[in-house]
Design a protein around this motif. Structure first.
Motif, short mmCIF file in Angstrom:
data_model
loop_
_atom_site.label_atom_id
_atom_site.label_comp_id
_atom_site.label_asym_id
_atom_site.label_seq_id
_atom_site.Cartn_x
_atom_site.Cartn_y
_atom_site.Cartn_z
N ASP A 85 17.00 -10.68 5.74
CA ASP A 85 18.37 -10.92 4.66
C ASP A 85 19.45 -11.35 5.76
O ASP A 85 19.90 -10.33 6.68
CB ASP A 85 18.86 -9.50 4.07
CG ASP A 85 20.03 -9.72 3.38
OD1 ASP A 85 20.73 -10.54 3.66
OD2 ASP A 85 20.30 -8.98 2.55
N ASN A 86 19.78 -12.79 5.71
CA ASN A 86 20.51 -13.54 6.71
C ASN A 86 21.87 -12.60 6.83
O ASN A 86 22.80 -12.74 7.82
CB ASN A 86 20.77 -14.63 6.44
CG ASN A 86 21.28 -14.99 5.18
OD1 ASN A 86 20.27 -14.85 4.28
ND2 ASN A 86 22.36 -15.89 5.15
N VAL A 102 20.00 -15.97 -0.91
CA VAL A 102 19.98 -14.92 0.20
C VAL A 102 18.74 -14.69 1.06
O VAL A 102 17.78 -14.75 0.13
CB VAL A 102 20.74 -13.51 -0.05
CG1 VAL A 102 20.81 -12.47 1.22
CG2 VAL A 102 21.91 -13.76 -0.69
N GLY A 103 18.67 -14.66 2.26
CA GLY A 103 17.26 -14.54 2.85
C GLY A 103 16.82 -15.92 3.69
O GLY A 103 16.70 -16.82 3.00
N HIS A 104 16.88 -15.75 4.97
CA HIS A 104 16.22 -16.97 5.74
C HIS A 104 14.68 -16.70 6.16
O HIS A 104 14.29 -15.45 6.37
CB HIS A 104 17.00 -16.85 7.21
CG HIS A 104 18.46 -17.40 7.06
ND1 HIS A 104 18.94 -17.76 5.92
CD2 HIS A 104 19.32 -17.58 7.83
CE1 HIS A 104 20.25 -18.28 6.10
NE2 HIS A 104 20.48 -18.10 7.31
N SER A 105 14.01 -17.75 6.03
CA SER A 105 12.52 -17.50 6.28
C SER A 105 12.34 -18.44 7.76
O SER A 105 12.88 -19.42 7.80
CB SER A 105 11.78 -18.10 5.33
OG SER A 105 11.96 -17.32 3.97
N ASN A 151 23.54 -16.15 16.49
CA ASN A 151 23.18 -16.83 15.25
C ASN A 151 21.95 -16.02 14.19
O ASN A 151 21.17 -15.48 14.85
CB ASN A 151 22.52 -18.42 15.39
CG ASN A 151 22.47 -19.19 14.21
OD1 ASN A 151 23.45 -19.18 13.39
ND2 ASN A 151 21.51 -20.00 14.36
N CYS A 152 22.09 -16.18 13.03
CA CYS A 152 21.29 -15.46 12.04
C CYS A 152 20.15 -15.82 11.96
O CYS A 152 19.10 -14.93 12.21
CB CYS A 152 21.97 -15.74 10.44
SG CYS A 152 22.01 -17.48 10.15
N SER A 153 19.67 -17.12 12.33
CA SER A 153 18.14 -17.59 12.54
C SER A 153 17.75 -17.03 13.90
O SER A 153 16.52 -16.65 13.81
CB SER A 153 18.15 -19.00 12.30
OG SER A 153 19.00 -19.76 13.29
N THR A 154 18.36 -16.84 14.82
CA THR A 154 18.19 -16.61 16.30
C THR A 154 17.61 -14.93 16.04
O THR A 154 16.82 -14.47 16.67
CB THR A 154 18.99 -16.79 17.25
OG1 THR A 154 19.59 -18.24 17.33
CG2 THR A 154 18.73 -16.39 18.54
N GLN A 172 16.52 -21.83 5.45
CA GLN A 172 17.64 -21.06 5.57
C GLN A 172 18.45 -21.04 4.07
O GLN A 172 18.61 -22.30 3.57
CB GLN A 172 18.52 -21.47 6.88
CG GLN A 172 18.06 -21.31 8.13
CD GLN A 172 18.82 -21.68 9.20
OE1 GLN A 172 18.29 -22.27 10.36
NE2 GLN A 172 20.10 -21.24 9.33
N SER A 173 18.65 -19.94 3.89
CA SER A 173 19.49 -19.63 2.58
C SER A 173 20.77 -20.20 2.63
O SER A 173 21.74 -20.55 3.66
CB SER A 173 19.46 -18.41 2.08
OG SER A 173 20.28 -17.44 2.96
N VAL A 174 21.46 -20.72 1.49
CA VAL A 174 22.79 -21.10 1.33
C VAL A 174 23.80 -20.28 1.63
O VAL A 174 25.02 -20.65 1.77
CB VAL A 174 23.27 -21.68 -0.31
CG1 VAL A 174 22.17 -22.84 -0.69
CG2 VAL A 174 22.89 -20.71 -1.25
#
Length: 342
Positions: free
Chosen positions: A316-317, A242-245, A131-134, A159-161
């Motif tokens: 960048d997710n 774009v871009g997860h924090s 998963n992107c956040s992981t 988390q970005s859209v």
């Protein structure tokens, strides 16, 4: 001699990013095929910034025999149909969906964290992308875990859209525009208005009150990094394209200072430490777009536990959270196992 590579789901956000990264990193591919659903058959797709264009083929009719590896970004439903078919034909599948992540016979890989686990891919000829956040979180945790041994992680994500695909990005754009001109901003993709709002709900709710996205972060971190680590997550969708924090709080078994952590992270693979304790001395999502690195800022000690740190993590997710990690797995697979490239 290079590889024969398939990109499945090439017309989507992640699939296009896979093609961009394959071109940027000059992946040793003698031939690249792009496949997608029937509605995209015949479309032409650019291969990165090169002049080369690739014609989309129907995944239903594509014969994977003789192809070395396939990067899948087609979702779990299509993956369930086609990944076993590709794998059985001898084409190693690197899958971006959640379908195989927790399969004990399928390695879940972040190359900076658990590269050796890729050897297990021979059981099913499938490798799972997390998963992107992981993905970005374990890149940050791994070097610290190696030194001070992590006991517990508490993470809140922003988390970005784009994590919800093109529909999510379109909805944020359309709602924002509608609000400015006084038109209704009705939610379609998301459960509530996303423009100028945050939504503490990603994926389905589970019986214990957590969401599936939060569950993924827990179980995937354990599988990739260490099953003994306790993890709790709150995952939030925010109005960022774009871009997860992530705000990450970590409790360690052994003593570690903020200064030590900064020194460790400064040398860690895949990490870029930007941690100036001044206005603007940290990284935000808009600054990480298009970059490979997982950015770490705001490293500080947590005085509420014996050995605790807090930090801010941005990536960048569509890249490290999906396409880049898949290409890095492909590079690792080629170096360690296929050994065809000159």
């Amino acid at each position: 001699m290079g590889y024969r590579v398939v990109v499945a789901g090439a017309t989507g956000n992640v699939g296009r990013e896979m093609l961009n990264i394959l071109a940027e990193r000059q992946f040793p591919a003698d031939e690249i095929a792009v496949v997608a659903s029937a509605r995209s058959t015949g479309d032409m797709i650019e291969f990165g910034d090169t002049d080369r264009k690739l014609k989309v083929q129907n995944i239903e009719h594509f014969d994977p025999t003789g192809w070395d590896m396939a990067l899948f970004a087609v979702g779990s439903e299509a993956t369930a149909i086609h990944a076993p078919r590709f794998a059985a034909a001898g084409c190693t599948v690197i899958d971006n969906s959640s379908l195989y992540r927790m399969d004990p016979d399928v390695p879940l890989i972040v190359p900076e964290v658990n590269a050796d686990a890729i050897a297990l891919h021979t059981k099913k000829n499938i490798i799972a992308n997390p998963n992107c956040s992981t993905a970005q979180m374990v890149v940050a945790l791994k070097p610290l875990h190696d030194v001070a041994k992590i006991k517990r992680v508490v993470v809140a994500t922003y988390q970005s859209v784009s994590g919800a695909g093109k529909q999510g990005m379109d909805e944020l754009f359309e709602q924002s525009r509608n609000i400015f001109v006084g038109d209704p901003a009705e939610p379609k993709k998301f459960t509530k208005q996303i423009a100028f709002n945050v939504i503490p709900h990603i994926d389905k709710f589970l019986d214990d009150g957590s969401t599936k996205e939060e569950w993924k972060m827990v179980v995937e971190t354990k599988k990739i990094l260490d099953p003994k680590i306790k993890v709790t997550a709150t995952c939030v969708r925010v109005p960022v394209f774009v871009g997860h924090s992530e705000a990450i709080n970590i409790e360690f078994e052994n003593e570690i200072s903020a200064k030590q952590a900064q020194e460790i992270l400064r040398e860690a693979p895949g990490v870029m430490l930007v941690d100036k304790r001044e206005d603007g001395g940290y990284v935000t999502p808009i600054e990480c777009v298009g970059d490979y690195a997982t950015y770490i800022s705001r490293v500080r000690e947590d005085s509420t536990v014996e050995n605790g740190l807090s930090l801010w993590c941005v990536s960048d997710n569509l890249r490290k959270g999906a396409a880049l990690n898949a290409v890095q797995i492909a590079e690792l697979l080629g170096r360690k196992h296929l050994k065809k490239a000159a």
